[in-house]
Every structure is written in structure tokens, then in C-alpha cells.
Design a protein around this motif. Structure first.
Motif, short mmCIF file in Angstrom:
data_model
loop_
_atom_site.label_atom_id
_atom_site.label_comp_id
_atom_site.label_asym_id
_atom_site.label_seq_id
_atom_site.Cartn_x
_atom_site.Cartn_y
_atom_site.Cartn_z
N ARG A 212 -1.40 -12.68 13.77
CA ARG A 212 -2.27 -11.78 13.01
C ARG A 212 -1.45 -10.66 12.37
O ARG A 212 -1.72 -10.23 11.25
CB ARG A 212 -3.35 -11.18 13.91
N ILE B 1 -3.09 4.54 6.60
CA ILE B 1 -4.15 3.74 7.23
C ILE B 1 -5.48 4.51 7.21
O ILE B 1 -6.55 3.90 7.19
CB ILE B 1 -3.79 3.34 8.67
N ALA B 2 -5.41 5.82 7.23
CA ALA B 2 -6.57 6.70 7.09
C ALA B 2 -6.02 8.03 6.58
O ALA B 2 -4.81 8.29 6.74
CB ALA B 2 -7.29 6.87 8.42
N ALA C 202 -1.91 -5.16 19.28
CA ALA C 202 -3.34 -5.19 18.93
C ALA C 202 -3.80 -3.80 18.46
O ALA C 202 -4.57 -3.68 17.50
CB ALA C 202 -4.17 -5.63 20.14
N LEU D 38 -2.54 -3.26 15.01
CA LEU D 38 -3.18 -4.24 14.14
C LEU D 38 -4.56 -3.74 13.72
O LEU D 38 -4.97 -3.89 12.56
CB LEU D 38 -3.29 -5.57 14.89
N GLY D 39 -5.26 -3.14 14.67
CA GLY D 39 -6.57 -2.56 14.35
C GLY D 39 -6.48 -1.51 13.26
O GLY D 39 -7.43 -1.30 12.50
N GLN D 40 -5.33 -0.85 13.16
CA GLN D 40 -5.11 0.17 12.14
C GLN D 40 -4.68 -0.46 10.81
O GLN D 40 -5.14 -0.06 9.74
CB GLN D 40 -4.04 1.16 12.63
N VAL E 273 -5.37 -3.27 9.47
CA VAL E 273 -6.41 -3.95 8.69
C VAL E 273 -7.26 -2.97 7.89
O VAL E 273 -8.06 -3.38 7.07
CB VAL E 273 -7.33 -4.82 9.59
N LEU E 274 -7.06 -1.67 8.14
CA LEU E 274 -7.83 -0.66 7.40
C LEU E 274 -7.20 -0.33 6.06
O LEU E 274 -7.84 0.30 5.22
CB LEU E 274 -7.92 0.63 8.23
N LYS F 59 -6.21 -0.18 2.48
CA LYS F 59 -6.82 -0.70 1.24
C LYS F 59 -5.73 -1.33 0.38
O LYS F 59 -4.72 -0.69 0.08
CB LYS F 59 -7.49 0.43 0.46
#
Lengths: 161, 161
Positions: B21, B38-39, B149, B152-154, B156-157, B159
Motif C-alpha cells: 500500500r 498532508i494537512a 500504517a 499511510l493513513g496520512q 492518502v490525504l 491531494k
């Protein structure tokens, strides 16, 4: 300590560590903060709270540890993305669900013997399990620990008000 | 399959799944996208790429599998937060480090026997390991799988441009 016991301890330690961080992260956010998006246009923290309560609730039947507590969460927090449903349960309700689910779940997790951890989970048949012995309860726990870490990485991005 | 072999298979499957992933997530981002946060106000994807390359590179000595390939990454991607250092390696360089580190690491991971996985990692002394046998190589792998993980959660954010 047997080999099985050692491995169960390792997997439970990892789960406990991520759970502790998740409790900390949600506890750190006010009810108002929960309505903040983790990043522009992405899930709000309140959705992640409901989503994780639902996923952990689903672990009860998946691990063959009993019935679910809050099956109605799925419709809003699993089947639908955030913002698709107008009215969510309140922060207080969701915090209660999250706490209760994890308390019940953790009590049951601690009660399993090492041998029971290596028995099949509920999504694999007895026949398939003979050929695929890694599809056991402990594998579910490891997978859910990664799921928790994944969303934790997102939760820590929420700006506190 | 022995019990040890089964545990190792479970932990390696989890690692492989998250790695796949992560490769997908970085591959999905253009060099330009890598400079996106990421944000708002948080790490840029390029920092996560360097950070994860460094952390995986560190696994080589930690697992007692050999010397590091890119120790110079730490100064920028572990010791310092994002944006503290003005000049980063280029996206092409970092993608190469990330690919090389994981190729070398994965080759060595696959070469370990089940028994070797349950030997101590390099941050625990032989004396302490007798009392704390969970501090083995496989525990490092499980911990790094969660680290993967988390980021990875970050990732996918981000853009895409």
C-alpha cells in the motif's frame, strides 16, 4: 512461557499500545473539535470515532466472542462515507459507545488462552482453516491494530480549537 | 508448518500488505505532489518519504542484518521536523533510496529462519533478553508495520495536483 504465549503477548502489547494512543487522541479533542476535518474535504474526527467504534464492535462476532453491542453504527459509519448521513449520534453518545465497546472487547481479549487465539476467526470455514491456519483470531487482532494505527495517524492532524 | 513459522508468516504478511500500500501511495503522487502538506501546516509527503526510508534503513542494524545504506537521512528526516532543513534531496533521489532500502531489507527479511526471527534485536542486551523474550526481531517488524500504517493513513490525504 510457551512460543504461542510469547506471540500472543507481542500482539496484545501492540494492540494495547495503539489503543492507549487512540484513547489519548480522542480524549484530547473537545466535542467541538470532533467536528473538524482531519484534512480539507476529508473525514471529520467524529466520523473516525464512530467508524472505529463500529469496527471494534464487529470484532466481537468476528472473533467469536459474542454478539455486537451497537450494530446500528454500521449504517452510518461503515456503509456510508462521512457527511452522507445528516444526523449523527452526539459526541457524548459516540464516546460512550467507543468506551463500552473497547471495555467489553478488551475484557474478552484478555480471557482467551494462547491456544484459543490460534483458533479460526469467524470469516473462515473449518475446512479452509485446515489449509490456511494463519486465518486465526490473532491475525484479526494484528490487522485491527494496523487499522487503528492508520486512523491514529490521521487523528493527530486535527487542529484543536 | 511449525508454530514459529506460522507466527512469522502472519507478521510478514501484515508487513507485505502495508508495504504494498505504501509503494502504491508514493507511486500515485507526482514529484510535484510530494511537496504538498498532508494537512495544513503538517508534514509534506516528501518528508514522509525520507522519514520512512530512514526508519526502514535503521531496521537493518536494529535487526542485526547489516550496515545501513543511507545514514545521512537521519539528520534531515529523523532528528529534524519537516521544513527545519531548507534543502532536501530531490524526489528522484528519495524515491531511489526508498526503493533500494526496501529491496535490500525485504531480501534480508525473507532470508531469516523462523528461529532467527525470535532472536533478540540489537537494542536489547543478551542479559535482558533472557527476561524479556518478546524483545525479538519479529517484534520490531510488527512495530514498524504499525509505523507504516500510521503514516499511510496520512499519505492518502495528499491531494493530487
Amino acid at each position: 512461557m510457551t512460543e504461542q504465549e510469547l506471540f500472543v503477548k507481542m500482539a496484545l502489547n501492540a494492540w494495547d499500545g495503539q489503543m492507549k494512543r487512540a484513547h489519548g487522541a480522542f480524549g484530547n479533542l473537545s466535542d467541538e473539535d470532533l467536528y473538524t476535518e482531519i484534512a480539507p474535504g476529508k473525514n471529520r474526527a467524529i466520523y473516525l470515532l464512530g467508524h472505529m467504534a463500529a469496527v471494534h464492535d464487529l470484532m466481537l462476532p468476528l472473533l467469536r466472542l459474542g454478539d455486537r453491542l451497537y450494530p446500528s453504527l454500521d449504517e452510518v459509519f461503515i456503509d456510508q462515507p462521512d457527511k452522507a448521513v445528516q444526523t449523527l449520534p452526539s459526541p457524548a453518545e459516540l464516546r460512550e459507545y467507543w468506551t463500552n465497546v473497547n471495555n467489553v472487547l478488551n475484557e474478552k481479549l484478555k480471557s482467551l488462552s494462547a491456544e484459543e487465539w490460534f483458533q479460526r476467526h469467524n470469516s473462515v470455514s473449518e475446512e479452509d482453516f485446515v489449509k490456511e491456519p494463519h486465518r486465526n483470531r490473532l491475525n484479526v487482532l494484528m490487522s485491527r491494530t494496523n487499522h487503528l494505527a492508520y486512523h491514529l495517524g490521521q487523528l493527530v492532524l486535527v487542529k484543536k480549537g
